[in-house]
Design a protein around this motif. Structure first.
Motif, PDB file in Angstrom:
ATOM      1  N   GLY A  59       0.893  -0.983  -0.007  1.00 31.47           N
ATOM      2  CA  GLY A  59      -0.050  -0.054   0.059  1.00 31.47           C
ATOM      3  C   GLY A  59       0.791   1.460  -0.081  1.00 31.47           C
ATOM      4  N   ASP A 119      -5.298  -8.630   7.621  1.00 34.90           N
ATOM      5  CA  ASP A 119      -5.386  -7.495   6.570  1.00 34.90           C
ATOM      6  C   ASP A 119      -6.512  -7.330   6.171  1.00 34.90           C
ATOM      7  OD1 ASP A 119      -2.073  -6.992   6.554  1.00 34.90           O
ATOM      8  OD2 ASP A 119      -2.682  -9.302   6.688  1.00 34.90           O
ATOM      9  N   HIS A 122      -8.039  -4.328   6.028  1.00 30.74           N
ATOM     10  CA  HIS A 122      -7.877  -2.841   5.712  1.00 30.74           C
ATOM     11  C   HIS A 122      -9.079  -2.306   5.221  1.00 30.74           C
ATOM     12  CE1 HIS A 122      -3.344  -2.722   5.403  1.00 30.74           C
ATOM     13  NE2 HIS A 122      -3.280  -4.039   4.780  1.00 30.74           N
ATOM     14  N   ALA A 171     -11.178   0.602   5.168  1.00 28.43           N
ATOM     15  CA  ALA A 171     -10.445   1.903   4.747  1.00 28.43           C
ATOM     16  C   ALA A 171     -11.652   2.905   4.534  1.00 28.43           C
ATOM     17  CB  ALA A 171      -9.882   1.751   3.372  1.00 28.43           C
ATOM     18  N   GLU A 208     -10.418  -0.596  -3.248  1.00 29.92           N
ATOM     19  CA  GLU A 208     -10.694  -0.182  -1.957  1.00 29.92           C
ATOM     20  C   GLU A 208     -11.721   0.565  -1.326  1.00 29.92           C
ATOM     21  OE1 GLU A 208      -6.800   1.428  -0.940  1.00 29.92           O
ATOM     22  OE2 GLU A 208      -6.881   3.000  -1.911  1.00 29.92           O
ATOM     23  N   SER A 259     -14.284  -1.886   0.344  1.00 33.61           N
ATOM     24  CA  SER A 259     -13.724  -2.817   1.553  1.00 33.61           C
ATOM     25  C   SER A 259     -14.739  -3.348   2.439  1.00 33.61           C
ATOM     26  CB  SER A 259     -12.544  -2.083   2.141  1.00 33.61           C
ATOM     27  OG  SER A 259     -12.943  -0.911   3.106  1.00 33.61           O
ATOM     28  N   ASP A 288      -3.945  -5.373  10.848  1.00 32.95           N
ATOM     29  CA  ASP A 288      -4.381  -4.623   9.965  1.00 32.95           C
ATOM     30  C   ASP A 288      -5.960  -4.711   9.533  1.00 32.95           C
ATOM     31  OD1 ASP A 288      -1.667  -3.590   9.729  1.00 32.95           O
ATOM     32  OD2 ASP A 288      -1.242  -4.125   7.596  1.00 32.95           O
ATOM     33  N   ASP A 296      -7.351   0.504   8.152  1.00 40.70           N
ATOM     34  CA  ASP A 296      -6.400   0.947   6.987  1.00 40.70           C
ATOM     35  C   ASP A 296      -5.565   2.129   7.574  1.00 40.70           C
ATOM     36  OD1 ASP A 296      -4.928   0.391   4.380  1.00 40.70           O
ATOM     37  OD2 ASP A 296      -5.527   2.553   4.162  1.00 40.70           O
ATOM     38  N   ASN A 297      -6.146   3.230   8.211  1.00 41.33           N
ATOM     39  CA  ASN A 297      -5.450   4.360   8.427  1.00 41.33           C
ATOM     40  C   ASN A 297      -5.406   4.859   9.854  1.00 41.33           C
ATOM     41  OD1 ASN A 297      -4.067   6.368   6.731  1.00 41.33           O
ATOM     42  ND2 ASN A 297      -5.500   7.862   7.246  1.00 41.33           N
ATOM     43  N   HIS A 312      -1.301  -1.150  10.729  1.00 41.36           N
ATOM     44  CA  HIS A 312      -2.333  -0.116  10.239  1.00 41.36           C
ATOM     45  C   HIS A 312      -3.235   0.109  11.499  1.00 41.36           C
ATOM     46  CE1 HIS A 312      -1.557   0.636   6.069  1.00 41.36           C
ATOM     47  NE2 HIS A 312      -1.063  -0.462   6.082  1.00 41.36           N
ATOM     48  N   GLY A 328      -0.230   3.086   8.612  1.00 36.61           N
ATOM     49  CA  GLY A 328       0.649   1.800   8.603  1.00 36.61           C
ATOM     50  C   GLY A 328       2.075   2.199   8.978  1.00 36.61           C
ATOM     51  N   SER A 367      -3.993 -11.272   2.178  1.00 33.16           N
ATOM     52  CA  SER A 367      -4.652 -10.332   2.855  1.00 33.16           C
ATOM     53  C   SER A 367      -6.086 -10.341   2.293  1.00 33.16           C
ATOM     54  CB  SER A 367      -4.310  -8.945   2.297  1.00 33.16           C
ATOM     55  OG  SER A 367      -4.502  -8.425   0.899  1.00 33.16           O
TER      56      SER A 367
END
Length: 621
Positions: free
Chosen positions: A20, A137, A139, A141, A164, A167, A199, A202-203, A288, A294, A533
């Motif tokens: 990523g 994973d 993620h 997002a 994404e 997700s 994970d 994601d952020n 993450h 992450g 993932s």
């Protein structure tokens, strides 16, 4: 390269930049380099889905303090709903710049005997011990977050994902699939729990954490931030750097064959309802979960203001892309100085978006507290592995009961100061050693001498973490400056001292890879199971079953699982189910990957046959 722990032992290699994050090297190159090669010896094949009629499904009780929700009727749906990859797998079909997915044949069961011989007749002797599922994973997002750095795609097309924005729909479909699994294919035991090995988000934002906890425990999710009535991210910004599914813009993705799908963005931010897992679930932290992107500085005041603010950068000069990619590659910018400079001196290029306080960065206390919230208890347990003793966020590791005679240990491998790699601090390594000792009737000390412990409850042990051994380093953690850090080689050395350790189960690499950690004393060997993932190709989870073969060996069966969504996507179906199918198909058409299917590159991500559906034999400790 790190020197092997003993002659013939696998060396530990350091990874490049995390999945990523773009550098001049494509993300795929990082992912392909992050796992050790599978040993060729001791691998044999069996028929797909083979199950012994004499298997004894001894259903152990649920983990202490939990209770599985009552069974609910399954919804009838086209394949792969309710199937595992022993029966059918997603396969790209056709040709051209964009290829649809069809249902292909299942993958066979591969018997791996590198650590213990597969003795005849074990199918008729074995007793089932445990069955559970690993997610990793996911993620989940918030793709409209101002702190995302999609502009790095200018340096590497693979550093931003077309899929994404879906997700949440994709992860909900995975939850639906697990809810249909009535019993493991090799033991008939119903899965007792799900372990998500990091994970999860994601952020590192609070809104993402709320979405993750809701999809796991059940409820309604609106995967939208900022303007409640509109999407404000890169996929309608007018820059050809990104795929614009709703418009006729000839962006770089449409030029390589990506479709136009009117209504995509409106559908992507519509509410989705998750049924929640019908079985208990546990949570292990990943980088993450602990760090923005992450790898960025956590709780930095500038970044904290930026992520909740009203300005977002969609592109920056190439020199800035290169500068940021360089520090991400090296990992030598724990305070995120370069990114903050980029955000500051490109302020005039930033576009106005709707500010949203729900995007605030998560503190370790926030993370644990949200897991403990009764609103997210779902099928249990309350806290999902965490207790009030974890609220300081300093010791986010724990033990839990998997089944009678089977113990799970969740460890926290993240750097808290801003890095995608992993490690263990000395305090946690000592805790791990003492925990293993307390549950091992005998073990070996650091000098190789046998030590007996007559007071220990001699359990079979499975260790869970986010990082896999090649991604764990001895980098200094600025957040814990006085503590020595320990790498994957040191964890392998510790686990090999305890003959009752069966496997170390992890993620992070976005690759399916199963590695035997052989020791000169065979009983001290164990397996490392690394799972791909659920955001990138091939979007897998694992169903794991542990059995006692009653001949001095154990077998750990690993069966890959896809989401419940139909394999082939329908561009006219933008329901939650249709979006989940599209989520998978877009991932299979990521830049450069679809064109290389069949050339061997896909096996580096999905793993070889010996990394997928396997029987892993190990001597019983």
């Amino acid at each position: 390269m790190v020197t092997p722990l003993w002659p013939g032992a696998p060396a530990t290699v350091r990874e490049g930049p995390m999945a990523g994050i773009a550098t001049t090297t494509d993300r795929r190159r990082f992912l392909l380099s992050s796992g050790a090669a599978v040993a060729a010896a001791g691998v044999s094949y069996a028929l797909p889905g083979r199950r012994s009629s004499s298997t004894q499904p001894v259903a152990g009780p649920a983990p202490a303090g939990t209770g599985a929700a009552p069974a609910r009727p399954a919804v009838k749906r086209a394949a792969p709903y309710g199937a595992t990859t022993l029966e059918t797998t997603a396969r790209l079909t056709g040709s051209g710049g964009y290829r649809h997915i069809s249902s292909g044949p299942g993958w066979p069961l591969v018997v791996r005997g590198e650590l213990a011989a597969a003795r005849s007749g074990r199918e008729d002797r074995r007793a089932a011990l445990a069955c559970f599922v690993q997610f990793t994973d996911l993620h989940v997002a918030d793709v409209q977050s101002p702190l995302r750095t999609e502009f790095l795609r200018a340096g590497s097309p693979g550093s931003w994902r077309d899929q994404e924005a879906l997700s949440v729909a994709g992860a909900v479909s995975l939850v639906e699939q697990v809810n249909t699994i009535g019993g493991g294919p090799h033991t008939s035991l119903p899965p007792a729990f799900v372990m998500s090995t990091g994970d999860n988000i994601d952020n590192h934002s609070m809104v993402e954490l709320e979405w993750f906890l809701t999809l796991m425990s059940g409820g309604r999710i609106t995967p939208n931030t900022g303007d409640p009535a509109a999407y404000e991210g890169v996929q309608n910004c007018g820059l050809p750097l990104y795929w614009h599914p709703d418009s006729d813009l000839r962006d770089q993705d449409k030029l390589r064959g990506m479709p136009r799908i009117p209504g995509f963005l409106e559908a992507a931010i519509r509410p989705v309802t998750s049924p929640g897992l019908h079985i208990p679930w546990y949570s292990t932290p990943g980088n993450h979960d602990d760090l923005p992107g992450g790898c960025l500085a956590p709780q930095d005041p500038y970044l904290s203001d930026y992520i909740t603010g009203a300005r977002k950068l969609f592109s920056v000069p190439d020199t800035d892309v290169a500068a940021f990619a360089k520090v991400l590659e090296s990992g030598d910018d724990p305070k995120s100085t370069v990114l903050k400079e980029i955000l500051h001196h490109n302020a005039r290029r930033a576009r106005t978006v709707t500010a949203d306080p729900r995007r605030r960065l998560v503190t370790p206390h926030d993370y644990v507290s949200a897991h403990l919230d009764p609103a997210h208890a779902g099928a249990g347990p309350v806290g999902h592995g965490y207790t009030e003793n974890h609220l300081d966020g300093e010791r986010m590791y724990y033990i839990f009961r998997i089944a009678d005679g089977v113990l799970g240990i969740s460890i926290d491998t993240t750097y808290r100061s801003g890095h995608y790699e992993g490690s263990l601090g000395t305090e946690q390594l000592r805790w791990l050693e003492s925990t293993l000792t307390a549950h091992s009737a005998h073990h070996y000390d650091a000098d190789g001498r046998l030590v007996r412990n007559t007071t220990a409850d001699d359990a079979h042990i499975l260790v869970f973490s986010h990082h896999h051994s090649p991604s764990m380093t001895r980098r200094r953690d600025a957040a814990r400056a006085d503590e020595i850090r320990h790498d994957g080689a040191e964890v392998i050395a510790l686990l090999s001292r305890f003959p009752n350790v069966v496997a170390w189960i992890n993620g992070h690499s976005h690759v399916n890879r199963i590695t035997p950690h052989a020791h000169p004393t065979p009983a001290r060997s164990f397996w490392e199971v690394n799972t791909a993932s659920h955001v990138d190709y091939p979007q897998h989870a694992r169903l794991l079953e542990l059995v006692d073969n009653q001949d001095g060996t154990l077998s750990l069966f690993t069966t890959l699982v896809e989401s419940a969504a139909p394999h082939r996507a329908d561009f006219d179906d933008l329901s939650a189910v249709g979006l989940a199918s599209l989520y998978r198909e877009l991932a299979y058409n990521t830049p450069g990957l679809a064109a290389k299917m069949g050339s061997g590159v896909h096996e580096e991500m999905a793993g070889t046959a010996a990394d997928r559906n396997t029987e892993l034999l190990v001597l019983r400790g």
